[in-house]
Design an enzyme around this catalytic site. Structure first.
Site, PDB file in Angstrom:
ATOM      1  N   LYS A   1       2.981 -22.994  -6.776  1.00  0.00           N
ATOM      2  CA  LYS A   1       4.362 -22.604  -5.931  1.00  0.00           C
ATOM      3  C   LYS A   1       5.298 -21.763  -7.286  1.00  0.00           C
TER       4      LYS A   1
ATOM      5  N   ARG B   1      15.489 -36.704   2.944  1.00  0.00           N
ATOM      6  CA  ARG B   1      15.416 -35.706   3.291  1.00  0.00           C
ATOM      7  C   ARG B   1      16.344 -34.111   4.013  1.00  0.00           C
TER       8      ARG B   1
ATOM      9  N   SER C   1       8.555 -23.631  -1.866  1.00  0.00           N
ATOM     10  CA  SER C   1       9.177 -25.324  -1.368  1.00  0.00           C
ATOM     11  C   SER C   1       9.787 -25.458  -2.827  1.00  0.00           C
TER      12      SER C   1
ATOM     13  N   ASN D   1      12.216 -28.832   4.215  1.00  0.00           N
ATOM     14  CA  ASN D   1      10.832 -30.125   5.040  1.00  0.00           C
ATOM     15  C   ASN D   1      11.085 -29.385   6.407  1.00  0.00           C
TER      16      ASN D   1
ATOM     17  N   ASP E   1       7.299 -39.722  -4.676  1.00  0.00           N
ATOM     18  CA  ASP E   1       8.080 -39.587  -3.660  1.00  0.00           C
ATOM     19  C   ASP E   1       9.515 -39.963  -4.498  1.00  0.00           C
TER      20      ASP E   1
ATOM     21  N   PHE F   1       2.421 -16.566   3.173  1.00  0.00           N
ATOM     22  CA  PHE F   1       2.235 -18.284   3.639  1.00  0.00           C
ATOM     23  C   PHE F   1       0.970 -18.561   3.607  1.00  0.00           C
TER      24      PHE F   1
ATOM     25  N   LEU G   1      -8.390 -14.351   0.967  1.00  0.00           N
ATOM     26  CA  LEU G   1      -7.541 -13.426   0.917  1.00  0.00           C
ATOM     27  C   LEU G   1      -8.259 -13.069  -0.336  1.00  0.00           C
TER      28      LEU G   1
ATOM     29  N   ASN H   1      -0.385 -36.341   7.028  1.00  0.00           N
ATOM     30  CA  ASN H   1       0.386 -36.624   5.258  1.00  0.00           C
ATOM     31  C   ASN H   1       1.752 -37.139   5.814  1.00  0.00           C
TER      32      ASN H   1
ATOM     33  N   ASN I   1      -7.718 -17.189   7.187  1.00  0.00           N
ATOM     34  CA  ASN I   1      -9.174 -17.021   7.208  1.00  0.00           C
ATOM     35  C   ASN I   1      -8.889 -18.094   8.214  1.00  0.00           C
TER      36      ASN I   1
ATOM     37  N   TYR J   1      -0.355 -28.865  -6.724  1.00  0.00           N
ATOM     38  CA  TYR J   1      -0.217 -27.834  -5.107  1.00  0.00           C
ATOM     39  C   TYR J   1       1.493 -27.293  -5.600  1.00  0.00           C
TER      40      TYR J   1
HETATM   41  P1  NAD Z   1      -0.540 -24.132   7.670  1.00  0.00           P
HETATM   42  O1  NAD Z   1      -1.848 -25.021   6.771  1.00  0.00           O
HETATM   43  O2  NAD Z   1      -0.264 -24.239   9.311  1.00  0.00           O
HETATM   44  O3  NAD Z   1      -0.488 -22.384   7.428  1.00  0.00           O
HETATM   45  C1  NAD Z   1      -1.179 -21.856   5.984  1.00  0.00           C
HETATM   46  C2  NAD Z   1      -2.022 -20.998   6.948  1.00  0.00           C
HETATM   47  O4  NAD Z   1      -2.632 -19.936   5.720  1.00  0.00           O
HETATM   48  C3  NAD Z   1      -3.384 -21.451   7.834  1.00  0.00           C
HETATM   49  O5  NAD Z   1      -3.379 -20.458   8.701  1.00  0.00           O
HETATM   50  C4  NAD Z   1      -4.989 -21.392   6.349  1.00  0.00           C
HETATM   51  O6  NAD Z   1      -5.569 -21.405   6.952  1.00  0.00           O
HETATM   52  C5  NAD Z   1      -4.337 -20.135   6.167  1.00  0.00           C
HETATM   53  N1  NAD Z   1      -5.195 -19.456   4.813  1.00  0.00           N
HETATM   54  C6  NAD Z   1      -5.116 -20.537   3.493  1.00  0.00           C
HETATM   55  N2  NAD Z   1      -5.190 -19.881   2.464  1.00  0.00           N
HETATM   56  C7  NAD Z   1      -6.035 -18.486   2.738  1.00  0.00           C
HETATM   57  C8  NAD Z   1      -6.427 -17.508   1.743  1.00  0.00           C
HETATM   58  N3  NAD Z   1      -7.558 -18.108   0.878  1.00  0.00           N
HETATM   59  N4  NAD Z   1      -7.077 -16.680   2.643  1.00  0.00           N
HETATM   60  C9  NAD Z   1      -6.281 -16.021   3.908  1.00  0.00           C
HETATM   61  N5  NAD Z   1      -5.721 -17.297   4.897  1.00  0.00           N
HETATM   62  C10 NAD Z   1      -5.602 -18.556   4.221  1.00  0.00           C
HETATM   63  O7  NAD Z   1       0.944 -24.589   6.254  1.00  0.00           O
HETATM   64  P2  NAD Z   1       2.212 -24.112   6.625  1.00  0.00           P
HETATM   65  O8  NAD Z   1       3.079 -24.783   7.180  1.00  0.00           O
HETATM   66  O9  NAD Z   1       2.654 -23.189   7.944  1.00  0.00           O
HETATM   67  O10 NAD Z   1       2.786 -24.088   4.917  1.00  0.00           O
HETATM   68  C11 NAD Z   1       3.152 -22.275   5.048  1.00  0.00           C
HETATM   69  C12 NAD Z   1       3.372 -21.590   3.864  1.00  0.00           C
HETATM   70  O11 NAD Z   1       4.456 -22.334   3.450  1.00  0.00           O
HETATM   71  C13 NAD Z   1       1.570 -22.226   2.888  1.00  0.00           C
HETATM   72  O12 NAD Z   1       2.677 -21.845   1.308  1.00  0.00           O
HETATM   73  C14 NAD Z   1       2.992 -23.360   2.259  1.00  0.00           C
HETATM   74  O13 NAD Z   1       2.020 -23.945   0.801  1.00  0.00           O
HETATM   75  C15 NAD Z   1       4.622 -23.040   1.996  1.00  0.00           C
HETATM   76  N6  NAD Z   1       5.572 -24.593   2.584  1.00  0.00           N
HETATM   77  C16 NAD Z   1       5.146 -25.071   3.625  1.00  0.00           C
HETATM   78  C17 NAD Z   1       6.035 -25.928   3.294  1.00  0.00           C
HETATM   79  C18 NAD Z   1       5.518 -27.595   4.610  1.00  0.00           C
HETATM   80  O14 NAD Z   1       5.759 -29.005   4.635  1.00  0.00           O
HETATM   81  N7  NAD Z   1       4.725 -26.892   5.880  1.00  0.00           N
HETATM   82  C19 NAD Z   1       6.893 -26.650   2.918  1.00  0.00           C
HETATM   83  C20 NAD Z   1       7.287 -25.817   1.895  1.00  0.00           C
HETATM   84  C21 NAD Z   1       6.172 -25.024   1.667  1.00  0.00           C
HETATM   85  C1  UD1 Z   2       5.993 -33.611   1.140  1.00  0.00           C
HETATM   86  C2  UD1 Z   2       5.561 -33.452  -0.157  1.00  0.00           C
HETATM   87  C3  UD1 Z   2       6.246 -32.167  -0.527  1.00  0.00           C
HETATM   88  C4  UD1 Z   2       6.233 -31.173   0.075  1.00  0.00           C
HETATM   89  C5  UD1 Z   2       6.261 -31.383   1.695  1.00  0.00           C
HETATM   90  C6  UD1 Z   2       6.165 -30.748   2.611  1.00  0.00           C
HETATM   91  C7  UD1 Z   2       4.924 -35.154  -1.262  1.00  0.00           C
HETATM   92  C8  UD1 Z   2       5.160 -36.279  -2.518  1.00  0.00           C
HETATM   93  N1  UD1 Z   2       5.810 -34.268  -0.621  1.00  0.00           N
HETATM   94  O1  UD1 Z   2       7.368 -33.391   0.524  1.00  0.00           O
HETATM   95  O2  UD1 Z   2       5.704 -31.396  -2.341  1.00  0.00           O
HETATM   96  O3  UD1 Z   2       6.825 -29.858   0.018  1.00  0.00           O
HETATM   97  O4  UD1 Z   2       5.880 -31.905   2.203  1.00  0.00           O
HETATM   98  O5  UD1 Z   2       6.273 -30.806   4.001  1.00  0.00           O
HETATM   99  O6  UD1 Z   2       3.614 -35.364  -0.279  1.00  0.00           O
HETATM  100  N2  UD1 Z   2       7.631 -40.463   4.897  1.00  0.00           N
HETATM  101  C9  UD1 Z   2       7.110 -42.623   5.709  1.00  0.00           C
HETATM  102  N3  UD1 Z   2       5.898 -42.510   5.732  1.00  0.00           N
HETATM  103  C10 UD1 Z   2       4.768 -41.588   6.486  1.00  0.00           C
HETATM  104  C11 UD1 Z   2       5.258 -40.343   5.665  1.00  0.00           C
HETATM  105  C12 UD1 Z   2       6.186 -39.634   4.932  1.00  0.00           C
HETATM  106  O7  UD1 Z   2       8.281 -42.773   5.005  1.00  0.00           O
HETATM  107  O8  UD1 Z   2       4.314 -42.122   6.210  1.00  0.00           O
HETATM  108  C13 UD1 Z   2       9.042 -40.916   4.077  1.00  0.00           C
HETATM  109  C14 UD1 Z   2       8.071 -39.915   2.270  1.00  0.00           C
HETATM  110  O9  UD1 Z   2       8.280 -40.938   2.064  1.00  0.00           O
HETATM  111  C15 UD1 Z   2       9.443 -39.243   2.082  1.00  0.00           C
HETATM  112  C16 UD1 Z   2      10.122 -38.920   4.014  1.00  0.00           C
HETATM  113  O10 UD1 Z   2       9.419 -39.554   4.876  1.00  0.00           O
HETATM  114  O11 UD1 Z   2      11.047 -39.964   2.050  1.00  0.00           O
HETATM  115  C17 UD1 Z   2       9.600 -37.423   3.981  1.00  0.00           C
HETATM  116  O12 UD1 Z   2       8.342 -37.300   3.427  1.00  0.00           O
HETATM  117  P1  UD1 Z   2       7.184 -36.284   4.176  1.00  0.00           P
HETATM  118  O13 UD1 Z   2       7.539 -35.352   5.927  1.00  0.00           O
HETATM  119  O14 UD1 Z   2       5.481 -36.204   3.461  1.00  0.00           O
HETATM  120  O15 UD1 Z   2       7.878 -34.746   3.367  1.00  0.00           O
HETATM  121  P2  UD1 Z   2       7.534 -34.962   1.400  1.00  0.00           P
HETATM  122  O16 UD1 Z   2       7.566 -36.068   0.906  1.00  0.00           O
HETATM  123  O17 UD1 Z   2       9.763 -34.942   1.342  1.00  0.00           O
END
Ligand code: NAD
Ligand code: UD1
Length: 339
Positions: free
Chosen positions: A152, A230, A124, A178, A294, A80, A59, A197, A32, A148
């Site tokens: 999961k 990480r 995750s 990560n 963290d 995803f 969805l 973030n 979406n 969040y």
């Molecule tokens: P992303 O936000 O780039 O991709 C998610 C996509 O889902 C987006 O394009 C969004 O528009 C779509 N979406 C969300 N809700 C929707 C809905 N109701 N209907 C249709 N589309 C919808 O995120 P990503 O980084 O590609 O992550 C993908 C998946 O992996 C997510 O479920 C996320 O929680 C999980 N995940 C991501 C990370 C990470 O660090 N990126 C880590 C662990 C798990």
């Molecule tokens: C974060 C989420 C986790 C999620 C993951 C997805 C939190 C608390 N956790 O993990 O649930 O699954 O993202 O990718 O948000 N850091 C800095 N400066 C910054 C950003 C991060 O020092 O500006 C540090 C953090 O303290 C950490 C490491 O970098 O030690 C990685 O951080 P980040 O990329 O945000 O991932 P996670 O915290 O591991």
């Protein structure tokens, strides 16, 4: 064979579409666009020479989702779609529960109605919560520390119940560590909205001059240099992990969780130094307070994925830094940059 990819326009989804198309799958994407730009799919086409079939569908809209299943003989789903910002989920828990959980329930209902029982789900490493022993392995007791993470965890449990009710289901729960980096072409990559973030997009945006300096959250952790550790996994390795998991669910039934990580941990300072070394860009930083929520150290044991899926990460942190920088430097404004 047609595979439905929910959230296929997003960061990990778009990289997975590339690998699916290259492997010869037909790809139907439902997204979406709430956290992505359709331009990503144009670029997937530039890379692969093949297009995906795209539906701008939420969805939560069961009727529209059912129509996609009516129009296409879907063989399996890679799921995803979901919201993923930890901080936002604390302020907007209902939005997260509704979107992630109800969205998954509706998807499962439609899959059941159409007799599609193969799913690869984006879980995750956040489901391990606050553990004090590394590496994390799949058998640990799960816990979540924010809404969040709870979505999961709950979805993992829901999918187990779905399988228990009908043993035809084959489900892989992929617990990512990560995800970072970008496709080698520099044409697709991570394009977060607003100020990032996560560490990596923050570093690349400092390098490209969009942000002034990085705050390193905490210099007093019980790690070798005091900063958080990480398991950074290249997004292309992760995407290939989905193909391996897809092959597995196409050939087996049951619910299985797999860590997708490298098995190695790097500190924030190590990542900064690796980025500086491989790209020649200086990253100004200052050590600030710890970020609430963290943990000190997180890295996974990926041996189950290696044994059962035949998958392991092959790209190291230098490649991660080079590829992330290629994407960011070619696309300073993400997908709004004209190539
Ligand atoms: P992303 O936000 O780039 O991709 C998610 C996509 O889902 C987006 O394009 C969004 O528009 C779509 N979406 C969300 N809700 C929707 C809905 N109701 N209907 C249709 N589309 C919808 O995120 P990503 O980084 O590609 O992550 C993908 C998946 O992996 C997510 O479920 C996320 O929680 C999980 N995940 C991501 C990370 C990470 O660090 N990126 C880590 C662990 C798990
Ligand atoms: C974060 C989420 C986790 C999620 C993951 C997805 C939190 C608390 N956790 O993990 O649930 O699954 O993202 O990718 O948000 N850091 C800095 N400066 C910054 C950003 C991060 O020092 O500006 C540090 C953090 O303290 C950490 C490491 O970098 O030690 C990685 O951080 P980040 O990329 O945000 O991932 P996670 O915290 O591991």
């Amino acid at each position: 064979m047609k595979v439905l990819v929910t959230g296929g326009v997003g960061y990990i989804g778009s990289h997975t579409c590339v690998e699916l198309l290259n492997a010869g799958y037909e790809v139907v994407v439902v997204d979406n666009l709430m956290n992505s730009k359709q331009e990503a799919l144009e670029r997937v086409k530039d890379i692969t020479g093949k297009g995906v079939l795209f539906y701008n569908v939420d969805l939560l809209d069961k009727e529209a989702l059912s129509k996609v299943f009516l129009e296409h003989e879907i063989r399996a789903v890679i799921h995803f779609a979901g919201l993923k910002a930890v901080g936002e989920s604390v302020f907007l828990p209902l939005k997260y529960y509704h979107n992630n959980i109800t969205g998954t329930l509706i998807l499962c209902e439609v899959m059941e109605e159409f007799g599609v029982h193969q799913m690869v789900f984006s879980s995750s490493a956040t489901v391990y919560g606050l553990q004090d022993c590394v590496p994390f392995h799949e058998g640990l007791t799960l816990q979540a520390t924010n809404p969040y993470g709870r979505t999961k965890l709950m979805i993992e449990e829901i999918l187990q119940d779905v399988y228990d009710s009908n043993n035809n289901w084959g489900i892989a729960l992929l617990r990512y560590f990560n995800p970072v980096g970008a496709h080698l072409s520099g044409v697709i990559g991570e394009d977060p909205n607003g100020i990032p973030n996560n560490l990596f997009p923050y570093i690349t945006q400092v390098a490209v001059g969009k942000l002034e300096k990085l705050s390193v959250f905490g210099g007093d952790y019980p790690t070798h240099d005091g900063t958080g550790v990480r398991d950074y996994i290249h997004v292309v390795d992760l995407a290939i992990g989905h193909l391996k998991a897809l092959e597995h669910v196409l050939n087996t039934t049951g619910v299985n969780a797999y860590n997708l990580g490298t098995g190695k941990g790097y500190s924030v300072l190590e990542m900064i130094h690796s980025f500086e070394k491989t790209t020649g860009k200086k990253i100004p930083y200052q050590i600030t307070e710890r970020r609430s929520g963290d943990i000190a150290i997180s890295y996974g044991d990926p041996s189950k994925a290696k044994k059962e899926l035949g998958w392991e990460a092959v790209k190291g942190i230098d490649e991660i830094c080079e590829d992330a920088w290629r994407w960011q430097s070619k696309n300073p404004n993400g997908y709004e940059t004209k190539l």
